[in-house]
Scaffold this active site. Structure first.
Site, mmCIF file in Angstrom:
data_model
loop_
_atom_site.group_PDB
_atom_site.id
_atom_site.type_symbol
_atom_site.label_atom_id
_atom_site.label_comp_id
_atom_site.label_asym_id
_atom_site.label_seq_id
_atom_site.Cartn_x
_atom_site.Cartn_y
_atom_site.Cartn_z
ATOM 1 N N LYS A 105 -27.010 1.551 -59.916
ATOM 2 C CA LYS A 105 -26.590 2.607 -60.852
ATOM 3 C C LYS A 105 -26.984 3.948 -60.283
ATOM 4 O O LYS A 105 -27.960 4.044 -59.536
ATOM 5 C CB LYS A 105 -27.288 2.423 -62.208
ATOM 6 C CG LYS A 105 -26.628 3.176 -63.337
ATOM 7 C CD LYS A 105 -25.375 2.441 -63.781
ATOM 8 C CE LYS A 105 -24.884 2.853 -65.131
ATOM 9 N NZ LYS A 105 -24.133 1.763 -65.760
ATOM 10 N N ASP A 145 -19.271 6.087 -65.280
ATOM 11 C CA ASP A 145 -20.166 5.793 -66.402
ATOM 12 C C ASP A 145 -20.058 6.998 -67.339
ATOM 13 O O ASP A 145 -19.036 7.702 -67.308
ATOM 14 C CB ASP A 145 -21.591 5.540 -65.882
ATOM 15 C CG ASP A 145 -22.460 4.811 -66.906
ATOM 16 O OD1 ASP A 145 -22.322 3.594 -67.057
ATOM 17 O OD2 ASP A 145 -23.275 5.469 -67.583
#
Ligand code: GLU
Length: 417
Positions: A105, A145
């Site tokens: 991430k 995201d």
């Protein structure tokens, strides 16, 4: 909203599941820690000629099952620990969904609404240049995201391909269709949230038709979930965004609300709503289905006592703190964990990556069918683990199943040096 550290939440979730597995301490610590974290300070020229410095992170948590995979978020509340947690959730999400990828991430500490498009492009390209040595279709594959989308993915792909002097669309997913994106990718997170809820309703012998649904967050995941569940015949009685919530006793029309938000910047003030609510009032409505689709820690322990929904399908990552989860277990609220409910995003990212590598593109129907099949299979697989192994919740079942898959892959690789 609580300030529980999401990285601690991730570690607690893994510890809870590990009790049902035979994992040695050292191995458990490995499963709870990122392999590495990049922290970069990006110096970027603003439109007025000044220089601003932005902090960016990329955490590569575990690559035992394939290339690290996970999005990049732009948000002022991004921290190193948040990115580490989100990267760990990706590991267990790709494992739960049985796609051959690891977890990673990234994030930049920024409120993108304060910058022009050309500033955002320079910031994104500066980050992409920092990421270039670490990423690649076989190494680490970022995606969108919170507050990032096709535009940012296209810039990152272009920066990478320019530096590397190649064409490699599979270096990143969530791209625009003409940059090598996949049909169905934009809707995928909302779609899996609703498909998983539909299966949960089936499991509980409840009807989706006329079910009352509340959705917290009206970004890409939340608004699509609202639209799809409405198309299934449910009544979307409340939705919210960061400026507030609205309520419509019969149902709101999600597409019309989206149109209104596009024009005005917010769902609040929507003329066809019966009234406005606070965020906590929305979360504690007496509904059949609650979809938290905003950020982590939306439901903490004290709020959990007031939750009245029968089913909660987590479109956001980490919206329920571990202590709140314990409360919901006691009150028999069926929680479909994020690592299954919102897995549609990464599952269709996987499809995009497969299409990029084959340079052969699928129809929207094929994408949606394959996604539906995967979520249905994995939902019932978790129910089986939950019942047969007498586990306390679907979340623990998801972690047990996912940990087994990651542990197996790790054991087969062995330890080196
Ligand atoms: N950001 C999404 C997630 O949290 C998608 C990640 C991806 O497609 O790699 O699951």
């Amino acid at each position: 909203m609580s300030d529980v550290n999401p990285f601690e939440s991730l570690r607690t979730q893994i510890d809870e599941a590990a009790q049902y597995l035979d994992v040695a301490d050292g191995e458990l610590e490995r499963l709870k820690s990122p392999e590495r974290v990049l922290e970069a300070n990006l110096s970027v020229e603003m439109d007025d000629g000044s220089i601003e410095v932005f902090r960016g992170y990329r955490s590569q948590f575990n690559g035992d099952r394939g290339p690290y995979k996970g999005g990049i978020r732009y948000h002022p509340a991004v921290t190193r620990d948040e990115v580490k947690a989100l990267s760990g959730w990706m590991v267990y999400k790709t494992a739960t969904s049985a796609v051959p990828l690891g977890g990673g991430k990234g994030g930049i500490v920024i409120d993108p609404s304060e910058y022009s498009e050309s500033e955002l492009e320079r910031i994104t390209r500066a980050f992409a240049a920092e990421l270039t040595p670490l990423i690649g279709a076989d190494r680490d594959v970022p995606a969108p995201d919170v507050n990032t989308g096709q535009r940012e993915m296209n810039w990152i792909k272009d920066t990478y391909e320019t530096i590397e002097n190649t064409t490699e669309p599979g270096v990143i997913t969530g791209k625009d269709l003409s940059s090598g994106g996949s049909e169905g990718r934009v809707e995928a997170t909302g779609r899996s949230t609703v498909v998983a809820a539909r299966e949960a309703f089936d499991y509980l012998d409840k009807d989706v038709e006329h079910a009352r649904v509340a959705v917290q967050g009206y970004g890409n995941a939340g608004w699509i979930a609202a639209k799809l569940v409405y198309e299934m015949g449910a009544n979307v009685v409340a939705v919210s965004d960061s400026s507030g919530a609205i309520y419509g006793e019969d149902t709101l029309d999600p597409v019309d609300v989206k149109e209104y938000k596009r024009e005005t910047g917010s769902v609040t003030g929507y003329p066809d709503a019966d009234r406005e609510l606070t965020n906590d009032e929305l979360l504690t409505l007496d509904v059949d289905l609650l979809i938290p689709a905003a950020l982590e820690n939306a439901i903490d322990e004290s709020l959990a006592h007031d939750i009245e929904a029968d089913v909660v399908s987590e479109a956001a990552n980490g919206p329920i703190t571990p202590a709140a989860d314990d409360v919901l277990r006691e009150t028999d609220t069926l929680v479909i964990p994020d690592i299954l409910a919102n897995a549609g995003g990464v599952v269709v990212s996987y499809f995009e990556w497969v299409q990029n590598r084959q340079r052969f593109y699928w129809t929207r129907d094929r994408v949606n069918e394959e996604l539906d099949g995967k979520i249905v299979d994995q939902f019932w697989n978790l129910v089986e683990a939950y019942e047969d192994r007498d586990l306390p919740s679907l979340r623990t079942a998801a972690y047990v199943v996912a940990l087994e898959r990651v542990i197996d892959a790790g054991e087969q690789r062995g330890t080196w040096p």
